[in-house]
Design an enzyme around this catalytic site. Structure first.
Site, mmCIF file in Angstrom:
data_model
loop_
_atom_site.group_PDB
_atom_site.id
_atom_site.type_symbol
_atom_site.label_atom_id
_atom_site.label_comp_id
_atom_site.label_asym_id
_atom_site.label_seq_id
_atom_site.Cartn_x
_atom_site.Cartn_y
_atom_site.Cartn_z
ATOM 1 N N TYR A 114 41.924 29.653 46.821
ATOM 2 C CA TYR A 114 41.933 28.192 46.914
ATOM 3 C C TYR A 114 41.638 27.743 48.341
ATOM 4 O O TYR A 114 41.662 28.535 49.285
ATOM 5 C CB TYR A 114 43.268 27.614 46.436
ATOM 6 C CG TYR A 114 44.403 27.714 47.443
ATOM 7 C CD1 TYR A 114 45.035 28.929 47.685
ATOM 8 C CD2 TYR A 114 44.841 26.598 48.155
ATOM 9 C CE1 TYR A 114 46.068 29.016 48.611
ATOM 10 C CE2 TYR A 114 45.875 26.681 49.074
ATOM 11 C CZ TYR A 114 46.493 27.888 49.295
ATOM 12 O OH TYR A 114 47.509 27.984 50.209
ATOM 13 N N ARG A 157 35.188 30.421 54.132
ATOM 14 C CA ARG A 157 36.400 31.244 53.947
ATOM 15 C C ARG A 157 36.646 31.504 52.456
ATOM 16 O O ARG A 157 37.038 32.597 52.064
ATOM 17 C CB ARG A 157 37.611 30.554 54.584
ATOM 18 C CG ARG A 157 38.902 31.346 54.441
ATOM 19 C CD ARG A 157 40.052 30.737 55.216
ATOM 20 N NE ARG A 157 40.466 29.444 54.692
ATOM 21 C CZ ARG A 157 41.368 28.656 55.241
ATOM 22 N NH1 ARG A 157 41.959 29.014 56.384
ATOM 23 N NH2 ARG A 157 41.690 27.486 54.705
ATOM 24 N N ARG A 159 45.988 39.633 27.876
ATOM 25 C CA ARG A 159 46.559 39.786 29.210
ATOM 26 C C ARG A 159 46.456 41.260 29.602
ATOM 27 O O ARG A 159 47.077 42.123 28.987
ATOM 28 C CB ARG A 159 48.029 39.348 29.222
ATOM 29 C CG ARG A 159 48.681 39.521 30.580
ATOM 30 C CD ARG A 159 50.142 39.094 30.576
ATOM 31 N NE ARG A 159 50.737 39.330 31.887
ATOM 32 C CZ ARG A 159 51.251 40.505 32.292
ATOM 33 N NH1 ARG A 159 51.262 41.526 31.481
ATOM 34 N NH2 ARG A 159 51.751 40.622 33.509
ATOM 35 N N HIS A 175 45.870 43.702 33.285
ATOM 36 C CA HIS A 175 45.761 43.635 34.750
ATOM 37 C C HIS A 175 44.340 43.857 35.251
ATOM 38 O O HIS A 175 43.913 43.266 36.237
ATOM 39 C CB HIS A 175 46.684 44.669 35.399
ATOM 40 C CG HIS A 175 48.132 44.288 35.369
ATOM 41 N ND1 HIS A 175 48.834 44.081 34.205
ATOM 42 C CD2 HIS A 175 49.019 44.064 36.380
ATOM 43 C CE1 HIS A 175 50.078 43.743 34.477
ATOM 44 N NE2 HIS A 175 50.220 43.730 35.803
ATOM 45 N N LYS A 200 43.180 33.833 51.128
ATOM 46 C CA LYS A 200 43.850 32.589 50.711
ATOM 47 C C LYS A 200 44.014 32.604 49.192
ATOM 48 O O LYS A 200 43.335 31.895 48.445
ATOM 49 C CB LYS A 200 43.059 31.360 51.190
ATOM 50 C CG LYS A 200 43.911 30.100 51.231
ATOM 51 C CD LYS A 200 43.263 29.024 52.064
ATOM 52 C CE LYS A 200 43.971 27.688 52.007
ATOM 53 N NZ LYS A 200 45.352 27.681 52.463
ATOM 54 N N GLU A 202 53.028 33.816 61.288
ATOM 55 C CA GLU A 202 52.647 32.412 61.123
ATOM 56 C C GLU A 202 53.805 31.704 60.445
ATOM 57 O O GLU A 202 54.923 32.221 60.421
ATOM 58 C CB GLU A 202 51.344 32.299 60.313
ATOM 59 C CG GLU A 202 51.414 32.917 58.935
ATOM 60 C CD GLU A 202 50.109 32.811 58.137
ATOM 61 O OE1 GLU A 202 49.193 32.055 58.509
ATOM 62 O OE2 GLU A 202 50.026 33.493 57.082
ATOM 63 N N LEU A 257 46.755 33.954 57.827
ATOM 64 C CA LEU A 257 45.560 33.319 57.291
ATOM 65 C C LEU A 257 44.659 32.922 58.472
ATOM 66 O O LEU A 257 45.165 32.383 59.465
ATOM 67 C CB LEU A 257 45.946 32.055 56.507
ATOM 68 C CG LEU A 257 44.766 31.432 55.783
ATOM 69 C CD1 LEU A 257 44.479 32.201 54.498
ATOM 70 C CD2 LEU A 257 45.018 29.976 55.460
#
Ligand code: PDD
Length: 288
Positions: free
Chosen positions: A32, A51, A102, A104, A151, A184, A208
């Protein structure tokens, strides 16, 4: 009602729906971005998109949109949300897509889910250290994963750290690794100031690569009157710093006046913040 973008369609945000088998929902399997626009002018648009493209490549999500197509999409979304007359953040989310089971393993032949929406953001703070908003933080050991440069939409580690600060009435939580070195904050990058020198942890897998952080470093270096270093920062240095700041697309450069209830310096916003924020403000729209 704001207008969102979902998989090629613009629609009211309340009508945007995805399958519960979307891997973003099941696994946090996605990337995101959050990009600020002030009266229609973006800050760091191209580095934000770049990014995201890098993150998608690193986790092998095949999203075929080019940089130019992303810019067009986001500019259209801003226009559809009256972005010229207000300050908006754009949330951009690309998940691996919706599978039929579902499992992995990365599925083959699924189309990534692309979802974007806008939300109001505050006016920038005044460049005046007697009037700007102050922030306080807690601290804790960084218990997230070892790929913090990605991210990822899987943010539970960040959310749990943020909640620790929030639950005790603070704005953020600063994180340190097992060597007692600053990494951070849970949703921000971090800086300290000592004897007039600005210092921020190096960009590695522990943080990040913040776009605001990059603009701060580049604009301070270009302006030339403040010394800035990227290097390891110990928590002892954090606790004895003259100033501490956090940075993000929504907070810009936010001054910290107390850490774990103890004042930073004299407990007021420092002079280097004011100078750096003026430099950043003058430069921020050049970084798009
Ligand atoms: N947070 N570090 C982390 C862990 C972050 O989540 C963010 C951004 C930053 C600052 O990055 P940038 O300057 O590119 O915004 C640093 C966003 C705003 C969020 O999750 O909402």
């Amino acid at each position: 009602m704001s207008t969102a973008y979902l998989n090629g369609e613009y629609l009211p945000l309340s009508e945007a729906k995805i399958s519960p088998l979307d891997r973003g929902f099941l696994f946090g399997d996605g990337i995101y971005e959050v990009i600020p626009y002030y009266s229609g002018k973006s800050v760091g648009l191209i580095p934000h998109i770049q990014r995201m493209i890098n993150g998608l490549a690193e986790i092998e999500i095949n999203c075929d949109k080019t940089l130019e197509q992303w810019i067009t999409l986001l500019d259209d979304l801003i226009a559809k949300n009256d972005g010229a007359t207000q300050n908006l953040g754009v949330y951009v989310h690309v998940s691996r897509g919706t599978d039929v089971i579902r499992n992995h393993a990365y599925p083959e032949n699924v189309t990534p889910t692309i979802f974007c929406f806008t939300f109001g953001i505050k006016d920038p703070e005044p460049i005046d250290r007697t009037q700007a908003t102050t922030y306080t933080v807690t601290t804790t050991e960084d218990l997230r994963w070892k790929r913090c440069h990605i991210k990822s939409t899987a943010l539970l580690g960040n959310v749990m750290h943020y909640q620790q600060g929030h639950a005790s009435g603070n704005n953020e939580c600063l994180l340190y690794n097992s060597n007692n070195e600053l990494t951070e904050g849970s949703s921000v990058n971090a800086f300290i100031v000592k004897d007039g020198v600005v210092i921020t942890p190096i960009q590695d897998n522990q943080i990040l690569p913040g776009i605001t952080r990059r603009i701060i470093i580049d604009s301070i270096k270009a302006e030339g009157s403040i010394k800035i270093e990227e290097r390891t920062v110990t928590m002892d240095e954090v606790h004895s710093a003259d100033e501490v700041w956090i940075s993000s697309s929504s907070k810009e450069i936010a001054p910290i006046v107390a850490i774990d209830g103890v004042n930073v310096g004299n407990g007021k916003i420092g002079p280097v913040w004011e100078k750096a924020f003026a430099i950043y403000t003058a430069a921020k729209f050049n970084h798009s």
